[in-house]
Design an enzyme around this catalytic site. Sequence first.
Site, PDB file in Angstrom:
ATOM      1  N   GLY A   1       0.823  -1.196   0.000  1.00 58.64           N
ATOM      2  CA  GLY A   1       0.000   0.000   0.000  1.00 58.64           C
ATOM      3  C   GLY A   1       0.861   1.251   0.000  1.00 58.64           C
TER       4      GLY A   1
ATOM      5  N   GLY B   1       0.398  -5.322   0.489  1.00 63.02           N
ATOM      6  CA  GLY B   1      -0.783  -5.230  -0.364  1.00 63.02           C
ATOM      7  C   GLY B   1      -0.609  -5.888  -1.710  1.00 63.02           C
TER       8      GLY B   1
ATOM      9  N   GLU C   1       5.566  -5.982   7.430  1.00 62.65           N
ATOM     10  CA  GLU C   1       4.885  -4.976   8.251  1.00 62.65           C
ATOM     11  C   GLU C   1       5.519  -4.743   9.625  1.00 62.65           C
ATOM     12  OE1 GLU C   1       2.132  -6.107   5.040  1.00 62.65           O
ATOM     13  OE2 GLU C   1       3.422  -7.234   6.404  1.00 62.65           O
TER      14      GLU C   1
ATOM     15  N   ASP D   1      -1.479  -7.632   7.053  1.00 67.35           N
ATOM     16  CA  ASP D   1      -2.914  -7.499   6.821  1.00 67.35           C
ATOM     17  C   ASP D   1      -3.269  -8.143   5.489  1.00 67.35           C
ATOM     18  OD1 ASP D   1      -1.648  -5.505   5.304  1.00 67.35           O
ATOM     19  OD2 ASP D   1      -3.282  -4.061   5.531  1.00 67.35           O
TER      20      ASP D   1
END
Length: 360
Positions: free
Chosen positions: A71, A120, A143, A151
């Site tokens: 992301g 992502g 992350e 995520d």
Amino acid sequence: MNQPEPAAAEVLIDRRGRLGHITLNRPRAINALTVGMVADIQAALDEWEADPAIQTVLIAGAGDRGLCAGGDIVSLYRDARDGDGAASARFWRDEYRLNAHIARYPKPYVAIMDGTVLGGGVGVSAHGSHRIVTERTALGMPETSIGFVPDVGGAWLLTRAPGELGLYLALAARPVGAGDAIALGLADSCVPSERLPALIAALESTPAAVAIAAVATPAPQSPLLAERPWIDAAFSAHTVAEITARLRASPEPAAQQAADALAEKSPTALAVTLEALRRARQAHSLEEVLRQDYRVSLRSLAAPDFAEGVRAQVIDKDRRPRWRPAELSSVTDADVAAYFAPLGDAELTLTARHPTPPNV
């Protein structure tokens, strides 16, 4: 007077015969996802799902650096530092809904996971039905290095890897190559990068499974599978502190390197990641894990370590994050549990979709 050239579209949508081709088009940012890109991908999938002329969907990245580096964390950082969190909440809401849609897509969804595939980028590829890696693939969930938690349904995927390999990748934030990605269940087939143009051309007129089989090579060996004994022994411990202690007690040099890697991560992110994967292991669906991801992401945005991690790694690049708290012993069970508390009316809602085997 010369008029400025219009900005290039961040996602290129193309129809080629029976193929719907999606290209992430931010090569200078390794195609990092923005909220607009997520919306464009979702719109294309919605259109093609009902279009009988489109038999296969393909997603790839522009440039030669990778499919997607995750992301757009700079935008998320700015929202964490100066905003009210609404923009980030919208991004994650739309992104996680897209991840769920990809996993349930009723047509073959081919992801070319060439080069860098992080965060992502895993979300828009590893939930697909036909996942292609190459000799250049570097896939990971990094992350914890920025004070965040894996995520995009990554915990759902990682907890289904052999033994404790998925937890190792999540905590240590280590990228893996093609052989490991296939062995861990994050990819399906290996295609040499030089054959990718031929594959894309074949997908325009040939069923996905047939086109892939014509250019795929045997999966490379998985170095991680050979390291399972010490990984399983250490990462089966109950807490991150116990995992670290077991790593330090191991005679394996790689175990010492893993302990060093954990020592650099956000203590809070490590503890929450461990709990997230434990809960994901007991989950009944990807959607359940994505709802959990949404809770954890919003809580992470409001906590200090995410903004500090992005500052240290991406903004100032001093590589010296000042985590709060700085020690694992200061992260309590109550602190961790708070990340998973229900959001009430703000919970992520996902459209119910029944899994349909992709046409091949």
